[in-house]
Design a protein around this motif. Structure first.
Motif, PDB file in Angstrom:
ATOM      1  N   LEU A 261       0.857  -1.175   0.000  1.00  0.00           N
ATOM      2  CA  LEU A 261       0.000   0.000   0.000  1.00  0.00           C
ATOM      3  C   LEU A 261       0.895   1.228   0.000  1.00  0.00           C
ATOM      4  N   THR A 262       0.612   2.163  -0.897  1.00  0.00           N
ATOM      5  CA  THR A 262       1.403   3.394  -0.963  1.00  0.00           C
ATOM      6  C   THR A 262       0.538   4.579  -0.576  1.00  0.00           C
ATOM      7  N   ILE A 263       1.020   5.352   0.406  1.00  0.00           N
ATOM      8  CA  ILE A 263       0.325   6.559   0.850  1.00  0.00           C
ATOM      9  C   ILE A 263       1.311   7.727   0.830  1.00  0.00           C
ATOM     10  N   ASN A 264       0.781   8.928   1.034  1.00  0.00           N
ATOM     11  CA  ASN A 264       1.608  10.138   0.897  1.00  0.00           C
ATOM     12  C   ASN A 264       0.965  11.261   1.704  1.00  0.00           C
ATOM     13  N   PHE A 265       1.450  11.461   2.954  1.00  0.00           N
ATOM     14  CA  PHE A 265       0.928  12.532   3.810  1.00  0.00           C
ATOM     15  C   PHE A 265       2.084  13.226   4.514  1.00  0.00           C
ATOM     16  N   PRO A 266       2.121  14.573   4.518  1.00  0.00           N
ATOM     17  CA  PRO A 266       1.247  15.482   3.813  1.00  0.00           C
ATOM     18  C   PRO A 266       1.166  15.139   2.327  1.00  0.00           C
ATOM     19  N   HIS A 267      -0.048  15.256   1.802  1.00  0.00           N
ATOM     20  CA  HIS A 267      -0.350  14.704   0.492  1.00  0.00           C
ATOM     21  C   HIS A 267       0.026  15.656  -0.645  1.00  0.00           C
ATOM     22  N   ASN A 268       0.569  15.058  -1.687  1.00  0.00           N
ATOM     23  CA  ASN A 268       0.828  15.757  -2.948  1.00  0.00           C
ATOM     24  C   ASN A 268      -0.272  15.339  -3.921  1.00  0.00           C
ATOM     25  N   PRO A 269      -1.165  16.238  -4.355  1.00  0.00           N
ATOM     26  CA  PRO A 269      -1.002  17.691  -4.388  1.00  0.00           C
ATOM     27  C   PRO A 269      -1.836  18.498  -3.389  1.00  0.00           C
ATOM     28  N   THR A 270      -2.592  17.867  -2.488  1.00  0.00           N
ATOM     29  CA  THR A 270      -3.580  18.619  -1.716  1.00  0.00           C
ATOM     30  C   THR A 270      -3.043  19.231  -0.427  1.00  0.00           C
TER      31      THR A 270
END
Length: 377
Positions: free
Chosen positions: A154-163
């Motif tokens: 599972l791949t996540i991204n926080f702080p999120h790009n682009p939001t």
């Protein structure tokens, strides 16, 4: 692995990043000059840079650099760190090592394209969209529904790009619990951790709280030093790190020695650099607030939680691609239309654009945007 598709964001930047007069969509903090960084160095570290031997470095990364990276985590040692030539190399290595043709991956959308394109080039993947009407948060039940017996990553991204969204802590904990139950690895792109409004509440690093967590870091974003091209992955599983190191033998082999020395200096001054960059965000973000307050008929603005990016909605009838095209061609203002972030895994917003607020010089770009809107109106 199948042939990788065109990298839309990087292709767009290749055309416009160094031509546009006002780069208003940057995802990195304000960079500094080499003399500015060296002024922060201790006499020993400055001598280490100026008198270094320009040979190969260790594939894992210089031991003192890895120790300095480990010190940014709550519970990691230098042996849990593998350095890369930027974050993109780490993304490539992690996906290539953890996935095979029989695997399945889950990716949040929208996202930085390689987080989707690389799994899809190896195996089947499922996208789980963030919800713009829930502060771009992640529905854990939708992740649960996407899990298959062969789900590996599972791949996540926080702080999120682009939001710029940050996942609430209770959902983060629930996600880790879910992945632990199924033995799923989590690759967390944490390259914006520590950057944002000075009161932002950042998540703990995944490598500190999950035995199958891979923390992706880099000097480029929160530190504002993309020219160094130094990234890393922190992970408790040293066998996986060893496999990624062997993959690195096919890629960069090792990092740049001078860049490692400079990254060490920056990490030893981490608090000072992050405070500087967050202060720029604190100064710039209210200016975007005021801009959107002046144009409620054209934009819908949701203030980001962290990082130095936002993802406002464009309400104009011409559409966001035409708006962004005219803006850069006629006013020299560069934005990223949300079509850059389109996904092969499901619908993503088509009426938004990414903007940045981590660099100095925002006033000139905002003035150019205002003048363009006045002419268009």
């Amino acid at each position: 692995m199948t042939t990788l598709p065109d990298f839309r964001l990087e292709t767009h930047f290749a055309k416009w990043e160094f031509k546009a007069r006002h780069h208003m969509t940057a995802s990195d903090a304000e960079s500094m000059s080499l003399p500015e960084l060296l002024a922060m160095a201790s006499p020993e570290d400055r001598e280490g840079f100026e008198n270094m031997w320009l040979g190969y470095t260790e594939t894992f990364g210089a031991p003192d650099l890895r120790a300095a990276i480990a010190a940014t985590y709550a519970d990691q040692s230098a042996d849990n760190i593998l350095c890369f030539a930027g974050a993109s190399e780490g993304i490539f290595a992690a996906n290539t090592v953890l996935l095979d043709a029989d695997s399945h991956a889950i990716v949040v959308t929208p996202n930085y394209q390689s987080h989707e394109s690389l799994p899809l080039a190896i195996c089947e993947a499922t996208g789980v969209p963030l919800d713009p009407y829930d502060n771009w948060s992640l529905d854990i039940d939708r992740v649960r529904e996407a899990i298959r017996p062969n789900t590996r990553l599972l791949t996540i991204n926080f702080p999120h790009n682009p939001t710029g969204a940050i996942l609430p802590r209770d959902r983060y904990d629930a996600l880790i619990t879910l992945c632990r139950q199924h033995g799923i690895w989590i690759l967390h792109d944490e390259i914006f951790n520590g950057l944002g409004p000075s009161d932002a509440d950042h998540l703990p690093f995944i490598a500190d709280v999950y035995e199958r967590g891979l923390s992706l870091g880099v000097m480029s974003k929160s530190y504002g030093l993309p020219g160094l091209r130094v990234g890393w992955i922190a992970c408790q599983d040293r066998e996986v790190l060893s496999r990624m190191e062997r993959m690195k033998h096919y890629l960069s082999i090792c990092n740049s020695g001078p860049s490692e020395r400079l990254a060490l200096i920056a990490l030893k001054n981490r608090a000072k650099i992050l405070a500087r960059n967050c202060a720029i965000v604190d100064e710039n973000l209210p200016k975007w607030d005021a801009f959107f307050a002046r144009h409620p008929d054209l934009f819908e603005w949701q203030r980001p939680d962290g990082a130095c990016m936002g993802f406002p909605r464009y309400l104009g009838t011409d559409g966001v691609e035409e708006f962004a095209r005219k803006l850069v061609e006629q006013a020299g203002v560069l934005l990223l239309p949300s079509t850059i972030y389109r996904s092969d895994l499901g619908p993503t917003p088509i009426d938004r654009f990414r903007l940045g607020f981590g660099r100095r010089g925002l006033d000139d770009g905002l003035a150019a945007m205002e003048a363009h809107l006045a002419r268009a109106g």
